[in-house]
Design a protein around this motif. Structure first.
Motif, PDB file in Angstrom:
ATOM      1  N   ALA A 137      10.495   3.061   8.253  1.00 25.90           N
ATOM      2  CA  ALA A 137      11.483   2.424   7.156  1.00 25.90           C
ATOM      3  C   ALA A 137      11.926   1.027   7.750  1.00 25.90           C
ATOM      4  O   ALA A 137      12.283   0.784   8.698  1.00 25.90           O
ATOM      5  N   ILE A 138      11.970   0.097   6.457  1.00 29.73           N
ATOM      6  CA  ILE A 138      12.180  -1.116   6.964  1.00 29.73           C
ATOM      7  C   ILE A 138      13.522  -1.520   6.033  1.00 29.73           C
ATOM      8  O   ILE A 138      13.545  -1.289   4.951  1.00 29.73           O
ATOM      9  N   ASP A 139      14.499  -1.936   6.731  1.00 27.74           N
ATOM     10  CA  ASP A 139      15.830  -2.064   6.087  1.00 27.74           C
ATOM     11  C   ASP A 139      15.878  -3.387   5.557  1.00 27.74           C
ATOM     12  O   ASP A 139      15.557  -4.587   6.162  1.00 27.74           O
ATOM     13  N   TYR A 140      16.044  -3.272   4.284  1.00 28.98           N
ATOM     14  CA  TYR A 140      16.476  -4.860   3.429  1.00 28.98           C
ATOM     15  C   TYR A 140      17.497  -4.902   2.830  1.00 28.98           C
ATOM     16  O   TYR A 140      18.064  -5.912   2.471  1.00 28.98           O
ATOM     17  N   CYS A 141      18.556  -3.827   3.003  1.00 27.09           N
ATOM     18  CA  CYS A 141      20.169  -4.235   2.368  1.00 27.09           C
ATOM     19  C   CYS A 141      20.999  -3.100   3.306  1.00 27.09           C
ATOM     20  O   CYS A 141      22.232  -3.353   2.874  1.00 27.09           O
ATOM     21  N   MET A 159       3.097  -3.660   4.172  1.00 30.04           N
ATOM     22  CA  MET A 159       2.673  -2.232   4.389  1.00 30.04           C
ATOM     23  C   MET A 159       1.194  -1.956   3.970  1.00 30.04           C
ATOM     24  O   MET A 159       0.271  -1.159   4.386  1.00 30.04           O
ATOM     25  N   GLN A 160       1.070  -2.158   2.478  1.00 27.54           N
ATOM     26  CA  GLN A 160      -0.188  -1.899   1.990  1.00 27.54           C
ATOM     27  C   GLN A 160      -1.604  -2.439   2.414  1.00 27.54           C
ATOM     28  O   GLN A 160      -2.287  -1.779   2.775  1.00 27.54           O
ATOM     29  N   ALA A 161      -1.238  -3.568   3.000  1.00 27.01           N
ATOM     30  CA  ALA A 161      -2.305  -4.182   3.790  1.00 27.01           C
ATOM     31  C   ALA A 161      -2.583  -3.716   4.854  1.00 27.01           C
ATOM     32  O   ALA A 161      -4.075  -3.550   5.521  1.00 27.01           O
ATOM     33  N   ARG A 162      -1.734  -2.778   5.529  1.00 29.44           N
ATOM     34  CA  ARG A 162      -2.190  -1.781   6.791  1.00 29.44           C
ATOM     35  C   ARG A 162      -2.563  -0.671   6.287  1.00 29.44           C
ATOM     36  O   ARG A 162      -2.662   0.390   7.358  1.00 29.44           O
ATOM     37  N   GLY A 163      -2.632  -0.221   5.174  1.00 28.81           N
ATOM     38  CA  GLY A 163      -2.958   0.944   4.788  1.00 28.81           C
ATOM     39  C   GLY A 163      -2.043   2.054   4.444  1.00 28.81           C
ATOM     40  O   GLY A 163      -2.444   3.486   4.335  1.00 28.81           O
ATOM     41  N   LEU A 164      -0.910   1.702   4.301  1.00 31.53           N
ATOM     42  CA  LEU A 164       0.141   2.561   4.216  1.00 31.53           C
ATOM     43  C   LEU A 164       0.668   2.570   2.466  1.00 31.53           C
ATOM     44  O   LEU A 164       0.365   1.689   1.788  1.00 31.53           O
ATOM     45  N   SER A 170      16.738   2.156  -2.546  1.00 31.46           N
ATOM     46  CA  SER A 170      17.963   1.454  -2.869  1.00 31.46           C
ATOM     47  C   SER A 170      18.390   0.685  -1.614  1.00 31.46           C
ATOM     48  O   SER A 170      19.109  -0.314  -1.487  1.00 31.46           O
ATOM     49  N   ILE A 171      17.760   1.013  -0.297  1.00 33.09           N
ATOM     50  CA  ILE A 171      18.141   0.385   0.886  1.00 33.09           C
ATOM     51  C   ILE A 171      17.280   0.107   1.788  1.00 33.09           C
ATOM     52  O   ILE A 171      17.121  -0.779   2.630  1.00 33.09           O
ATOM     53  N   HIS A 172      15.891   0.800   1.710  1.00 32.08           N
ATOM     54  CA  HIS A 172      14.762   0.586   2.681  1.00 32.08           C
ATOM     55  C   HIS A 172      13.434   0.633   1.747  1.00 32.08           C
ATOM     56  O   HIS A 172      13.266   0.999   0.561  1.00 32.08           O
ATOM     57  N   VAL A 173      12.437  -0.006   2.452  1.00 31.19           N
ATOM     58  CA  VAL A 173      10.999  -0.049   2.099  1.00 31.19           C
ATOM     59  C   VAL A 173      10.584   1.032   2.993  1.00 31.19           C
ATOM     60  O   VAL A 173      10.457   0.814   4.417  1.00 31.19           O
ATOM     61  N   ASN A 174       9.808   2.108   2.463  1.00 32.23           N
ATOM     62  CA  ASN A 174       9.267   3.270   3.417  1.00 32.23           C
ATOM     63  C   ASN A 174       7.852   3.185   3.218  1.00 32.23           C
ATOM     64  O   ASN A 174       7.281   2.806   2.095  1.00 32.23           O
ATOM     65  N   GLY A 175       7.010   3.280   4.258  1.00 35.35           N
ATOM     66  CA  GLY A 175       5.837   3.242   4.337  1.00 35.35           C
ATOM     67  C   GLY A 175       5.208   4.478   5.104  1.00 35.35           C
ATOM     68  O   GLY A 175       5.823   4.801   6.221  1.00 35.35           O
ATOM     69  N   TRP A 176       4.035   5.167   4.746  1.00 34.17           N
ATOM     70  CA  TRP A 176       3.489   6.175   5.392  1.00 34.17           C
ATOM     71  C   TRP A 176       1.773   6.214   4.999  1.00 34.17           C
ATOM     72  O   TRP A 176       1.515   5.537   4.305  1.00 34.17           O
ATOM     73  N   PHE A 177       1.403   7.170   6.003  1.00 27.96           N
ATOM     74  CA  PHE A 177      -0.205   7.132   5.856  1.00 27.96           C
ATOM     75  C   PHE A 177      -0.369   8.534   4.999  1.00 27.96           C
ATOM     76  O   PHE A 177       0.229   9.580   5.239  1.00 27.96           O
ATOM     77  N   GLY A 178      -1.101   8.565   3.872  1.00 30.16           N
ATOM     78  CA  GLY A 178      -1.383   9.449   3.209  1.00 30.16           C
ATOM     79  C   GLY A 178      -0.867   9.132   1.683  1.00 30.16           C
ATOM     80  O   GLY A 178      -0.147   8.120   1.349  1.00 30.16           O
ATOM     81  N   ALA A 179      -1.383  10.041   0.800  1.00 30.12           N
ATOM     82  CA  ALA A 179      -1.311   9.730  -0.566  1.00 30.12           C
ATOM     83  C   ALA A 179       0.131  10.910  -1.175  1.00 30.12           C
ATOM     84  O   ALA A 179       0.164  10.854  -2.197  1.00 30.12           O
ATOM     85  N   TYR A 180       0.887  11.243  -0.418  1.00 34.35           N
ATOM     86  CA  TYR A 180       1.616  12.287  -0.841  1.00 34.35           C
ATOM     87  C   TYR A 180       2.812  11.630  -1.193  1.00 34.35           C
ATOM     88  O   TYR A 180       3.035  10.535  -0.853  1.00 34.35           O
ATOM     89  N   ASP A 181       3.779  12.264  -1.889  1.00 31.97           N
ATOM     90  CA  ASP A 181       5.176  11.918  -2.400  1.00 31.97           C
ATOM     91  C   ASP A 181       6.167  12.865  -2.663  1.00 31.97           C
ATOM     92  O   ASP A 181       5.813  13.925  -2.343  1.00 31.97           O
ATOM     93  N   LYS A 182       7.272  12.420  -3.059  1.00 32.66           N
ATOM     94  CA  LYS A 182       8.318  13.502  -3.398  1.00 32.66           C
ATOM     95  C   LYS A 182       8.021  14.749  -4.257  1.00 32.66           C
ATOM     96  O   LYS A 182       8.539  15.975  -3.987  1.00 32.66           O
ATOM     97  N   LEU A 183       7.432  14.391  -5.103  1.00 36.62           N
ATOM     98  CA  LEU A 183       6.971  15.282  -6.419  1.00 36.62           C
ATOM     99  C   LEU A 183       5.980  16.486  -5.686  1.00 36.62           C
ATOM    100  O   LEU A 183       6.268  17.718  -5.942  1.00 36.62           O
ATOM    101  N   ALA A 184       5.129  15.912  -5.133  1.00 37.51           N
ATOM    102  CA  ALA A 184       4.114  16.949  -4.255  1.00 37.51           C
ATOM    103  C   ALA A 184       4.731  18.005  -3.647  1.00 37.51           C
ATOM    104  O   ALA A 184       4.417  19.200  -3.779  1.00 37.51           O
ATOM    105  N   MET A 185       5.603  17.517  -2.469  1.00 31.95           N
ATOM    106  CA  MET A 185       6.140  18.292  -1.703  1.00 31.95           C
ATOM    107  C   MET A 185       7.157  19.279  -2.430  1.00 31.95           C
ATOM    108  O   MET A 185       7.424  20.466  -1.950  1.00 31.95           O
TER     109      MET A 185
END
Length: 265
Positions: A137-141, A159-164, A170-185
């Motif tokens: 999580a990168i804080d931008y505000c 993040m995308q350039a590093r494969g995330l 509304s507060i962070h940019v989040n990055g992770w390995f994998g194609a999952y998202d809120k809906l799938a879980m």
């Protein structure tokens, strides 16, 4: 986006539960108000379970699942769900990736986070990073002066350039390995924990959110609602919610709850 008042009463009476984001949806100016917490309790008492679907970390989600009036919580943008079994006094945890994979990913994410902070002036690794198990999580505000849209887009690109996979809240940019998202879980949680096929039942659940990382939920749920501050992201949403409240943040969530419960009387 239609005014919340356009949500038909017949469909409101059919609602069986509420799913919601946390930051700037349940919270107001970074705080969970008494009114928003009470609104969750009122839903629970009315037999409408509440499930927060958040980008916040595992450490927070353990507390939320135990202490809040919720049925379960999906955290770190869909990396896991936690559900506390009160009768058994046991936390049920389900992750996308196993413990070995998560440990290896955390080392890579730490290095990526340091490189992003070095390349984007004003950005910072989020204060809650120490409590995360799966993402960066990168804080931008939140705890830093707000960065420009250009700077936020730069964080996403790095993040995308590093494969995330990268998503903006509304507060962070989040990055992770994998194609999952809120809906799938969320679908997995509903199936495994409650025996509900969400594909068949989605018209009977309301999702409430406020930012671009909620777009998969806005697209999926026919009765998705954005609190008023969703308008700050006009033009940056892959999918908009069907309805929008008059009030922002936690007050907007309370508006949704009042509207739903009025249809049940």
């Amino acid at each position: 986006m239609l005014p919340l008042s356009e949500f038909p009463i017949k469909e409101r009476r059919a609602v069986r539960g509420v799913l919601c984001d946390i930051d700037d949806t349940l919270t107001t100016d970074g705080r969970l108000t008494a009114a928003a917490y009470a609104a969750m309790e009122r839903l629970q008492q009315a037999g409408l379970p509440v499930v927060p679907i958040t980008g916040r970390p595992a450490g927070w989600c353990d507390h939320i699942a135990r202490m809040w009036p919720v049925a379960a919580v999906v955290g770190e943008n869909g990396a896991f769900y936690f559900r506390y079994d009160q009768a058994a006094r046991m936390m049920l945890r389900r992750y996308v990736h196993d413990a070995t994979a998560r440990a290896a990913q955390r080392e890579q994410l730490q290095e990526i986070g340091a490189s992003i902070v070095a390349e984007v002036p004003g950005a910072a690794v989020a204060a809650d990073q120490a409590y995360r198990e799966t993402d960066l999580a990168i804080d931008y505000c939140e705890d830093v002066p707000p960065l420009s849209r250009k700077a936020v887009d730069r964080i996403v690109a790095l993040m995308q350039a590093r494969g995330l996979t990268a998503r903006v809240s509304s507060i962070h940019v989040n990055g992770w390995f994998g194609a999952y998202d809120k809906l799938a879980m969320t679908k997995q949680l509903m199936r495994e924990a409650f025996g509900i096929d969400l594909d068949a039942a989605r018209a009977t659940y309301v999702f409430v959110g406020d930012s671009p990382n909620d777009a998969p939920m806005f697209s999926y749920f026919p009765h998705a609602v954005g609190v008023a501050n969703i308008r700050e992201f006009t033009g940056r949403l892959a999918h908009e919610p069907r309805y929008v409240t008059r009030a922002a943040g936690g007050a907007g969530f309370c508006e949704v709850v009042d509207f739903l419960l009025a249809a049940k009387t």
